[in-house]
Design a protein around this motif. Sequence first.
Motif, PDB file in Angstrom:
ATOM      1  N   ARG A  28       0.900  -1.340  -0.043  1.00  0.00           N
ATOM      2  CA  ARG A  28      -0.025  -0.118  -0.005  1.00  0.00           C
ATOM      3  C   ARG A  28       1.142   1.169  -0.082  1.00  0.00           C
ATOM      4  O   ARG A  28       1.909   1.194   0.355  1.00  0.00           O
ATOM      5  N   LEU A  29       0.234   2.096  -0.560  1.00  0.00           N
ATOM      6  CA  LEU A  29       1.055   3.473  -0.698  1.00  0.00           C
ATOM      7  C   LEU A  29       1.707   4.054   0.818  1.00  0.00           C
ATOM      8  O   LEU A  29       2.540   4.718   0.960  1.00  0.00           O
ATOM      9  N   ASP A  30       0.830   3.742   1.545  1.00  0.00           N
ATOM     10  CA  ASP A  30       1.132   4.357   3.139  1.00  0.00           C
ATOM     11  C   ASP A  30       1.786   3.342   3.981  1.00  0.00           C
ATOM     12  O   ASP A  30       2.160   3.629   5.130  1.00  0.00           O
ATOM     13  N   LEU A  31       2.047   2.146   3.395  1.00  0.00           N
ATOM     14  CA  LEU A  31       3.273   1.512   4.121  1.00  0.00           C
ATOM     15  C   LEU A  31       4.768   1.632   3.557  1.00  0.00           C
ATOM     16  O   LEU A  31       4.914   1.840   2.688  1.00  0.00           O
ATOM     17  N   SER A  32       5.653   1.549   4.604  1.00  0.00           N
ATOM     18  CA  SER A  32       6.838   1.624   4.295  1.00  0.00           C
ATOM     19  C   SER A  32       7.524   0.779   3.312  1.00  0.00           C
ATOM     20  O   SER A  32       7.332  -0.689   3.482  1.00  0.00           O
ATOM     21  N   GLY A  33       8.179   1.102   2.264  1.00  0.00           N
ATOM     22  CA  GLY A  33       8.857   0.164   1.368  1.00  0.00           C
ATOM     23  C   GLY A  33       7.659  -0.329   0.443  1.00  0.00           C
ATOM     24  O   GLY A  33       8.034  -1.645  -0.049  1.00  0.00           O
ATOM     25  N   ALA A  34       6.529   0.178   0.234  1.00  0.00           N
ATOM     26  CA  ALA A  34       5.568  -0.626  -0.477  1.00  0.00           C
ATOM     27  C   ALA A  34       5.781  -0.973  -1.879  1.00  0.00           C
ATOM     28  O   ALA A  34       5.613  -1.951  -2.305  1.00  0.00           O
ATOM     29  N   LEU A  35       6.544   0.012  -2.621  1.00  0.00           N
ATOM     30  CA  LEU A  35       7.164  -0.435  -3.822  1.00  0.00           C
ATOM     31  C   LEU A  35       8.094  -1.766  -3.941  1.00  0.00           C
ATOM     32  O   LEU A  35       7.822  -2.450  -4.935  1.00  0.00           O
ATOM     33  N   LEU A  36       8.943  -1.533  -2.965  1.00  0.00           N
ATOM     34  CA  LEU A  36       9.836  -2.765  -2.955  1.00  0.00           C
ATOM     35  C   LEU A  36       9.099  -4.083  -2.640  1.00  0.00           C
ATOM     36  O   LEU A  36       9.661  -4.955  -3.384  1.00  0.00           O
ATOM     37  N   LYS A  37       8.239  -3.888  -1.523  1.00  0.00           N
ATOM     38  CA  LYS A  37       7.528  -5.265  -1.096  1.00  0.00           C
ATOM     39  C   LYS A  37       6.640  -5.729  -2.531  1.00  0.00           C
ATOM     40  O   LYS A  37       6.796  -6.956  -2.855  1.00  0.00           O
ATOM     41  N   ALA A  38       6.184  -4.891  -3.160  1.00  0.00           N
ATOM     42  CA  ALA A  38       5.403  -5.218  -4.452  1.00  0.00           C
ATOM     43  C   ALA A  38       6.264  -5.916  -5.391  1.00  0.00           C
ATOM     44  O   ALA A  38       5.972  -6.877  -6.440  1.00  0.00           O
ATOM     45  N   ALA A  39       7.465  -5.295  -5.687  1.00  0.00           N
ATOM     46  CA  ALA A  39       8.538  -5.693  -6.614  1.00  0.00           C
ATOM     47  C   ALA A  39       8.861  -7.131  -6.207  1.00  0.00           C
ATOM     48  O   ALA A  39       9.191  -7.990  -7.332  1.00  0.00           O
ATOM     49  N   PHE A  40       9.100  -7.583  -5.095  1.00  0.00           N
ATOM     50  CA  PHE A  40       9.487  -8.744  -4.642  1.00  0.00           C
ATOM     51  C   PHE A  40       8.314 -10.010  -5.157  1.00  0.00           C
ATOM     52  O   PHE A  40       8.561 -10.930  -5.541  1.00  0.00           O
ATOM     53  N   ILE A  41       7.025  -9.310  -4.892  1.00  0.00           N
ATOM     54  CA  ILE A  41       5.955 -10.399  -5.058  1.00  0.00           C
ATOM     55  C   ILE A  41       5.711 -10.407  -6.603  1.00  0.00           C
ATOM     56  O   ILE A  41       5.453 -11.476  -7.192  1.00  0.00           O
ATOM     57  N   CYS A  42       5.756  -9.198  -7.361  1.00  0.00           N
ATOM     58  CA  CYS A  42       5.352  -9.384  -8.757  1.00  0.00           C
ATOM     59  C   CYS A  42       6.441 -10.110  -9.746  1.00  0.00           C
ATOM     60  O   CYS A  42       6.191 -10.474 -10.688  1.00  0.00           O
ATOM     61  N   THR A  43       7.589  -9.973  -9.176  1.00  0.00           N
ATOM     62  CA  THR A  43       8.893 -10.831  -9.796  1.00  0.00           C
ATOM     63  C   THR A  43       8.926 -12.149  -9.455  1.00  0.00           C
ATOM     64  O   THR A  43       9.900 -13.034 -10.141  1.00  0.00           O
ATOM     65  N   GLN A  44       8.079 -12.553  -8.603  1.00  0.00           N
ATOM     66  CA  GLN A  44       7.980 -13.885  -7.982  1.00  0.00           C
ATOM     67  C   GLN A  44       9.212 -14.383  -7.466  1.00  0.00           C
ATOM     68  O   GLN A  44       9.327 -15.526  -7.113  1.00  0.00           O
ATOM     69  N   VAL A  45       9.931 -13.554  -6.944  1.00  0.00           N
ATOM     70  CA  VAL A  45      11.089 -13.910  -6.003  1.00  0.00           C
ATOM     71  C   VAL A  45      10.458 -14.342  -4.856  1.00  0.00           C
ATOM     72  O   VAL A  45      10.985 -15.348  -4.067  1.00  0.00           O
ATOM     73  N   VAL A  46       9.430 -13.672  -4.349  1.00  0.00           N
ATOM     74  CA  VAL A  46       8.685 -14.184  -3.064  1.00  0.00           C
ATOM     75  C   VAL A  46       7.189 -14.690  -3.654  1.00  0.00           C
ATOM     76  O   VAL A  46       6.570 -14.120  -4.253  1.00  0.00           O
ATOM     77  N   GLN A  47       6.743 -15.730  -3.181  1.00  0.00           N
ATOM     78  CA  GLN A  47       5.224 -16.390  -3.364  1.00  0.00           C
ATOM     79  C   GLN A  47       4.426 -15.684  -2.493  1.00  0.00           C
ATOM     80  O   GLN A  47       4.565 -15.634  -1.100  1.00  0.00           O
ATOM     81  N   PHE A  48       3.384 -15.013  -2.909  1.00  0.00           N
ATOM     82  CA  PHE A  48       2.445 -14.649  -2.013  1.00  0.00           C
ATOM     83  C   PHE A  48       1.038 -14.676  -2.452  1.00  0.00           C
ATOM     84  O   PHE A  48       0.897 -14.118  -3.855  1.00  0.00           O
ATOM     85  N   PRO A  49       0.115 -15.059  -2.130  1.00  0.00           N
ATOM     86  CA  PRO A  49       0.148 -15.888  -0.537  1.00  0.00           C
ATOM     87  C   PRO A  49       0.697 -17.200  -0.764  1.00  0.00           C
ATOM     88  O   PRO A  49       0.704 -17.845  -1.631  1.00  0.00           O
ATOM     89  N   SER A  50       1.200 -17.764   0.333  1.00  0.00           N
ATOM     90  CA  SER A  50       1.968 -19.055   0.389  1.00  0.00           C
ATOM     91  C   SER A  50       1.965 -19.576   1.909  1.00  0.00           C
ATOM     92  O   SER A  50       1.782 -18.779   2.735  1.00  0.00           O
ATOM     93  N   GLN A  51       1.760 -20.912   1.761  1.00  0.00           N
ATOM     94  CA  GLN A  51       1.798 -21.494   2.961  1.00  0.00           C
ATOM     95  C   GLN A  51       3.265 -21.737   3.577  1.00  0.00           C
ATOM     96  O   GLN A  51       3.527 -22.035   4.797  1.00  0.00           O
ATOM     97  N   LYS A  52       4.259 -21.352   2.888  1.00  0.00           N
ATOM     98  CA  LYS A  52       5.499 -21.727   3.135  1.00  0.00           C
ATOM     99  C   LYS A  52       6.065 -20.211   3.905  1.00  0.00           C
ATOM    100  O   LYS A  52       5.794 -19.136   3.166  1.00  0.00           O
ATOM    101  N   PRO A  53       6.647 -20.283   5.005  1.00  0.00           N
ATOM    102  CA  PRO A  53       7.151 -18.949   5.811  1.00  0.00           C
ATOM    103  C   PRO A  53       8.148 -18.202   4.655  1.00  0.00           C
ATOM    104  O   PRO A  53       8.709 -18.807   3.715  1.00  0.00           O
ATOM    105  N   LEU A  54       8.027 -16.932   4.704  1.00  0.00           N
ATOM    106  CA  LEU A  54       9.279 -16.022   4.124  1.00  0.00           C
ATOM    107  C   LEU A  54      10.490 -16.632   4.055  1.00  0.00           C
ATOM    108  O   LEU A  54      11.138 -16.806   3.092  1.00  0.00           O
ATOM    109  N   ARG A  55      11.094 -16.801   5.263  1.00  0.00           N
ATOM    110  CA  ARG A  55      12.468 -17.328   5.585  1.00  0.00           C
ATOM    111  C   ARG A  55      12.541 -18.845   4.941  1.00  0.00           C
ATOM    112  O   ARG A  55      13.761 -18.913   4.203  1.00  0.00           O
ATOM    113  N   ALA A  56      11.644 -19.711   4.733  1.00  0.00           N
ATOM    114  CA  ALA A  56      11.767 -20.860   4.268  1.00  0.00           C
ATOM    115  C   ALA A  56      11.842 -20.770   2.779  1.00  0.00           C
ATOM    116  O   ALA A  56      12.769 -21.390   2.056  1.00  0.00           O
TER     117      ALA A  56
END
Length: 361
Positions: A28-56
Amino acid sequence: MSSCQFVTVGQAELPPLGHWVQVACPARLDLSGALLKAAFICTQVVQFPSQKPLRAQLMESFGGGFEVQTWSKLPHGSGLGTSSILAGAVMASLYRAAGKVASTESLIHAVLHLEQRLTTGGGWQDQVGGLVPGIKIGRSKAQLPLRVEVEKIPVPDGFTQTLRDHLLLVYTGKTRLARNLLQDVVRNWYARLPSTVQNADALVSNAEECAQALRQGNLLLLGKCLDRYWQQKKCMAPGCEPLAVRRMMDALQPYVYGQCLAGAGGGGFLYVLTKAPQQKEALHQILAKTEGLGNFSIHSIEVDTGGFSVEVVGHGLKDNAHPGGERGCVKAFSPDPLPAAMGGRGGSSQPLSKAGPSLLL
């Protein structure tokens, strides 16, 4: 036709009585680092939503985490497409750090997807301007899925230098978030107001006329297109011209072929096409004598002909800049002063990413 036909509701287990249901938004625009969070998700470096924790996820796929650094020499709300260009730089950096590669065309559409996830309501024009080199025009047909096509515009010999001599950027000292203006534009479009629909058609034809002026090397016609473009922007988003900007434009009008605020308007940078070459100091003196202006500044421009590029930086260069790093890093760069991003996988390895400026219609 109701939009409810596109809503599908499935069954889920009811939560126990007395429990809260918490909703988390990934960006969200009002969250810190919103663009960076979205970039990780949209490049599928991070899967969201996921049953697997981020660290894993990160340990399994990459053996470690990522460090991302971003910066920009442009002020917030500049109207120069900072966020879209930065998004393209970040995504290119993440793709490469994750062992992937994306073409410029793919990045243009990836940024479009990212900004939809951010709910900023942006289009695709800013990333075309920042990621594709040279003078060009972008087009998209009125159909879904939306596909952006970019055409390079050939110009007469020496015209690129002519543009450099006659085109200036004036920072108005006032900023405004484009989202505020875009919300009004979208509401007017959905209401199918005749003036808005007609103006949208006129924007397209004006862009094509501007492209023709560039092919001809015709500064006078190009200036008329800029003036017309500003009138069209004001029709599309009433209230996008602050009083201080109007005073500035009135003071400059006798000395320019045309002028227009960059982006959605409301502040940021004003670009002007001067009648005489090399007018930076002359315009500064004129504005310095004009009352009611903010802390303005005037800047020269240069058309980027190199474009967007990505390279992997060796250990030596990276370690000198960031002691303690263990991995190779990614570096993407082109001319200043543009948004940049750095991100590395494992340790403190850090890719650098930059997108360059170019003239977009």
